[in-house]
Write a protein that holds these residues in place. Sequence first.
Motif, mmCIF file in Angstrom:
data_model
loop_
_atom_site.group_PDB
_atom_site.id
_atom_site.type_symbol
_atom_site.label_atom_id
_atom_site.label_comp_id
_atom_site.label_asym_id
_atom_site.label_seq_id
_atom_site.Cartn_x
_atom_site.Cartn_y
_atom_site.Cartn_z
ATOM 1 N N MET A 1 0.842 -1.185 0.000
ATOM 2 C CA MET A 1 0.000 0.000 0.000
ATOM 3 C C MET A 1 0.882 1.241 0.000
ATOM 4 O O MET A 1 1.900 1.290 0.672
ATOM 5 N N ILE A 2 0.465 2.248 -0.734
ATOM 6 C CA ILE A 2 1.231 3.492 -0.797
ATOM 7 C C ILE A 2 0.500 4.578 -0.027
ATOM 8 O O ILE A 2 -0.700 4.499 0.215
ATOM 9 N N ASP A 3 1.243 5.598 0.369
ATOM 10 C CA ASP A 3 0.640 6.743 1.051
ATOM 11 C C ASP A 3 -0.190 7.543 0.055
ATOM 12 O O ASP A 3 0.239 7.789 -1.073
ATOM 13 N N LEU A 4 -1.349 7.960 0.489
ATOM 14 C CA LEU A 4 -2.232 8.763 -0.366
ATOM 15 C C LEU A 4 -1.857 10.233 -0.207
ATOM 16 O O LEU A 4 -2.549 11.011 0.429
ATOM 17 N N THR A 5 -0.717 10.592 -0.809
ATOM 18 C CA THR A 5 -0.243 11.976 -0.767
ATOM 19 C C THR A 5 -1.129 12.826 -1.667
ATOM 20 O O THR A 5 -1.879 12.295 -2.491
ATOM 21 N N PRO A 6 -1.043 14.144 -1.556
ATOM 22 C CA PRO A 6 -1.831 14.991 -2.455
ATOM 23 C C PRO A 6 -1.563 14.704 -3.935
ATOM 24 O O PRO A 6 -2.486 14.727 -4.748
ATOM 25 N N GLU A 7 -0.305 14.392 -4.277
ATOM 26 C CA GLU A 7 0.033 14.090 -5.668
ATOM 27 C C GLU A 7 -0.647 12.806 -6.132
ATOM 28 O O GLU A 7 -1.186 12.732 -7.235
ATOM 29 N N VAL A 8 -0.616 11.783 -5.274
ATOM 30 C CA VAL A 8 -1.244 10.504 -5.613
ATOM 31 C C VAL A 8 -2.752 10.689 -5.714
ATOM 32 O O VAL A 8 -3.388 10.202 -6.654
ATOM 33 N N TYR A 9 -3.332 11.408 -4.768
ATOM 34 C CA TYR A 9 -4.776 11.643 -4.775
ATOM 35 C C TYR A 9 -5.197 12.366 -6.058
ATOM 36 O O TYR A 9 -6.138 11.960 -6.730
ATOM 37 N N GLN A 10 -4.489 13.427 -6.406
ATOM 38 C CA GLN A 10 -4.824 14.199 -7.606
ATOM 39 C C GLN A 10 -4.693 13.352 -8.862
ATOM 40 O O GLN A 10 -5.527 13.428 -9.763
ATOM 41 N N ALA A 11 -3.660 12.534 -8.923
ATOM 42 C CA ALA A 11 -3.472 11.664 -10.083
ATOM 43 C C ALA A 11 -4.631 10.679 -10.214
ATOM 44 O O ALA A 11 -5.097 10.398 -11.321
ATOM 45 N N CYS A 12 -5.117 10.176 -9.091
ATOM 46 C CA CYS A 12 -6.255 9.251 -9.120
ATOM 47 C C CYS A 12 -7.524 9.965 -9.568
ATOM 48 O O CYS A 12 -8.280 9.440 -10.390
ATOM 49 N N VAL A 13 -7.760 11.139 -9.023
ATOM 50 C CA VAL A 13 -8.966 11.900 -9.359
ATOM 51 C C VAL A 13 -9.010 12.227 -10.850
ATOM 52 O O VAL A 13 -10.065 12.129 -11.480
#
Length: 70
Positions: A1-13
């Motif tokens: 599992m990876i940390d849901l950083t702002p960058e990861v969150y934005q990429a998912c969205v």
Amino acid sequence: MIDLTPEVYQACVTRDITALFRAVVAKGTSQRRLAELVGMSQSEVSEIMTGRRVSSYAVLLRVANGLGIE
């Protein structure tokens, strides 16, 4: 599992798999390990990180599941 950083969150969205892969690798995960997690070859991961566009929702789900993102 990876940390849901702002960058990861934005990429998912935004369904930006390239940005997602870059964020994961920037946190220290190798391309080879990332490929194992998401069920791709290392060369596919490399192609995506260097700009190959992926717009398939099924691929996004597979990537999210492989990285433990819900």
